[in-house]
Design a protein around this motif. Structure first.
Motif, PDB file in Angstrom:
ATOM      1  N   LYS A 103      -5.851   6.148  -6.466  1.00 29.07           N
ATOM      2  CA  LYS A 103      -6.784   7.102  -5.861  1.00 29.07           C
ATOM      3  C   LYS A 103      -6.068   8.438  -5.758  1.00 29.07           C
ATOM      4  CE  LYS A 103      -9.522   5.616  -2.682  1.00 29.07           C
ATOM      5  NZ  LYS A 103     -10.847   5.819  -3.330  1.00 29.07           N
TER       6      LYS A 103
ATOM      7  N   SER B  25      -3.152   7.301  -3.144  1.00 28.79           N
ATOM      8  CA  SER B  25      -2.941   5.972  -2.574  1.00 28.79           C
ATOM      9  C   SER B  25      -3.012   4.959  -3.704  1.00 28.79           C
ATOM     10  CB  SER B  25      -3.961   5.645  -1.479  1.00 28.79           C
ATOM     11  OG  SER B  25      -5.250   5.523  -2.025  1.00 28.79           O
TER      12      SER B  25
ATOM     13  N   THR C 243       1.485  12.388  -0.373  1.00 28.75           N
ATOM     14  CA  THR C 243       0.957  13.672  -0.834  1.00 28.75           C
ATOM     15  C   THR C 243       1.937  14.337  -1.795  1.00 28.75           C
ATOM     16  OG1 THR C 243       1.939  14.836   1.060  1.00 28.75           O
ATOM     17  CG2 THR C 243      -0.341  14.064   1.293  1.00 28.75           C
TER      18      THR C 243
ATOM     19  N   SER D  37      -3.463  14.288  -2.540  1.00 22.79           N
ATOM     20  CA  SER D  37      -3.162  13.039  -1.839  1.00 22.79           C
ATOM     21  C   SER D  37      -3.346  11.879  -2.806  1.00 22.79           C
ATOM     22  CB  SER D  37      -4.071  12.864  -0.619  1.00 22.79           C
ATOM     23  OG  SER D  37      -5.434  12.764  -1.024  1.00 22.79           O
TER      24      SER D  37
ATOM     25  N   THR E  15       0.962   5.309  -0.029  1.00 19.47           N
ATOM     26  CA  THR E  15       0.169   6.511   0.228  1.00 19.47           C
ATOM     27  C   THR E  15       1.108   7.706   0.347  1.00 19.47           C
ATOM     28  OG1 THR E  15       0.226   6.152   2.624  1.00 19.47           O
ATOM     29  CG2 THR E  15      -1.644   5.223   1.424  1.00 19.47           C
TER      30      THR E  15
ATOM     31  N   GLN F 177       0.860  -1.180   0.000  1.00 16.69           N
ATOM     32  CA  GLN F 177       0.000   0.000   0.000  1.00 16.69           C
ATOM     33  C   GLN F 177       0.898   1.232   0.000  1.00 16.69           C
ATOM     34  OE1 GLN F 177      -3.322  -0.295  -0.224  1.00 16.69           O
ATOM     35  NE2 GLN F 177      -3.606   1.907  -0.424  1.00 16.69           N
TER      36      GLN F 177
END
Length: 434
Positions: A163, A201, A123, A199, A121, A119
């Motif tokens: 995303k 992900s 910014t 942001s 993630t 995963q």
């Protein structure tokens, strides 16, 4: 056997030394054989990993935004517009993941494969074209591309959804711009000059083999990887800041700042040196039999020399003369140990193979000594010396970091013992005594 050979200690030493050097030729061929078997193992691993997924390097994500640039001809009369790319790296990047390793077999060889569930993630701040001296009217915001480098796309197990500011985008294979990445996935995104930040992900279910590495592209990059594997090797440019390794599992965490690497957060055009900052984990097999067999074969000359020295000392102290052919046969028996060790270790644990091969050679040479000299005491002495030598080598192989120290101490002790046993020997009278 000629009288001169029987009576001349110097001649016998010269011939024995010559035989030792001659035996280096088959010893070298044995090392080449070990390397050839290791290459066959590597080829078998490559065959499996090419179909499953090779060592994986995750590079990115990278935000690429094209822009127009005016270029004048050499005479300054013609102006053309070319398309170039500006690249931006994330402000924050967090990677968490679990590896599920498994061992598969290709013939007699073991291959370490894994499935990973990752995963990503983080910014991005708003792209600052002002620092890059690009006029706002030349920026093609609508052509922005989010790219993630994956070294072997065959390892992708599921559709990748990116995303971006809570909007889902299905990733496409390939990288539109080859400025930085050559293999991976990408998608076009909505990037607006007025948006202060973004942001993202990404979930990755990825097959791979052997290694998994990452690039620290974030201004602050944090990676946490765990797996049910008790023999990891942490590779690349950065070591984990924390790690826990048990016999059946490991957990490691890295934290890397942009100041720790040699490239900026944003730039124009190509930049290829990102891979130099890669770091990650390699899943090692508990035993690399070829590496240990190669190391043991490098001690062949020491084994031959010390064993010949033991027989020569028996000649001197017990007035027994051995023929050069007998020395040669003993030398060949010592070399057979390495081929036995190599072949048996491909099927059994290295320690078991070492015990079987060394026991076979010790029994063979001891039986040959008994047949030559018809003396049980001398046979026990030769057998004991060989047991000590093979035991000494086994300890050196297990304690790799202290191999040089132990080897030096061992040779010193052997030399001191020889000097002690021969301290009162009349070397000039040895030949006459025979």
């Amino acid at each position: 056997m000629t009288t001169s050979y029987r009576q001349s200690v110097g001649l016998r030493l010269f011939i024995i030394a010559g035989l030792s050097l001659v035996l280096l030729i088959p010893a070298t061929l044995i090392i080449l054989l070990i390397n050839e078997r290791e290459q066959r193992r590597d080829h078998a691993i490559l065959e499996v990993s090419e179909k499953w997924g090779q060592s994986q390097v995750i590079a990115g994500p990278i935000l690429t935004i094209p822009y127009r640039r005016a270029v004048s001809s050499n005479d300054g009369k013609t102006v053309t517009t070319v398309m170039e790319n500006a690249h931006f790296l994330p402000e924050q990047l967090q990677v968490t993941g679990e590896l599920v390793p498994e061992i598969r077999h290709r013939g007699i060889y073991d291959v370490v494969l894994y499935q990973s569930d990752l995963q990503l993630t983080g910014t991005f701040t708003a792209p600052n074209f002002g620092e890059l001296s690009i006029a706002p009217e030349n920026i093609l915001w609508q052509e922005a591309v989010f790219a993630l480098g994956i070294s072997d796309l065959k390892g992708i197990r599921e559709t990748i959804v990116i995303k971006w500011n809570e909007l889902d985008h299905i990733a496409n294979p390939g990288i539109e711009s080859k400025d930085v990445l050559f293999s991976g996935i990408s998608t076009k995104l909505a990037v607006q000059p007025a948006t202060p930040g973004y942001s993202f992900s990404v979930g990755l279910k990825l097959n791979g083999s052997g290694e998994l590495q990452f690039l620290p592209v974030g201004k602050e990059t944090k990676v946490n990887i765990a797996a049910a594997w008790g023999n990891p090797s942490f590779v690349g440019s950065f070591l984990p800041v924390t790690r826990e390794v048990r016999h059946d599992r490991f957990n490691a965490a890295w934290s890397v700042l942009h100041l720790n690497r040699n490239y900026p957060q944003q730039w124009l055009g190509p930049r290829q040196e990102l891979l130099a900052s890669a770091f990650g984990v390699k899943l090692l097999l508990p035993i690399d039999e070829y590496q240990k067999t190669t190391r043991s074969a490098k001690y062949a000359i020491m084994f031959i020399a010390l064993t010949f020295l033991a027989f020569f000392m028996i000649e001197i102290l017990n007035k027994k003369i051995l023929h050069p052919i007998q020395y040669l046969l003993v030398g060949f028996a010592l070399l057979v140990f390495y081929t036995l060790l190599l072949s048996i270790s491909e099927y059994l644990h290295f320690n078991q193979a070492y015990l079987i091969a060394s026991a076979a050679v010790v029994l063979l040479i001891s039986a040959y000594t008994r047949g030559m000299l018809q003396n049980n005491v001398i046979t026990l002495i030769i057998g004991g010396i060989l047991v000590l030598l093979y035991g000494f080598l086994f300890v050196i192989l297990q304690l790799q970091d202290y191999a040089l120290l132990l080897g030096s101490i061992g040779l010193f002790v052997i030399l001191a013992l020889v000097m002690y046993l021969t301290r009162n020997l009349d070397w000039f009278g040895v030949g006459k005594a025979d």
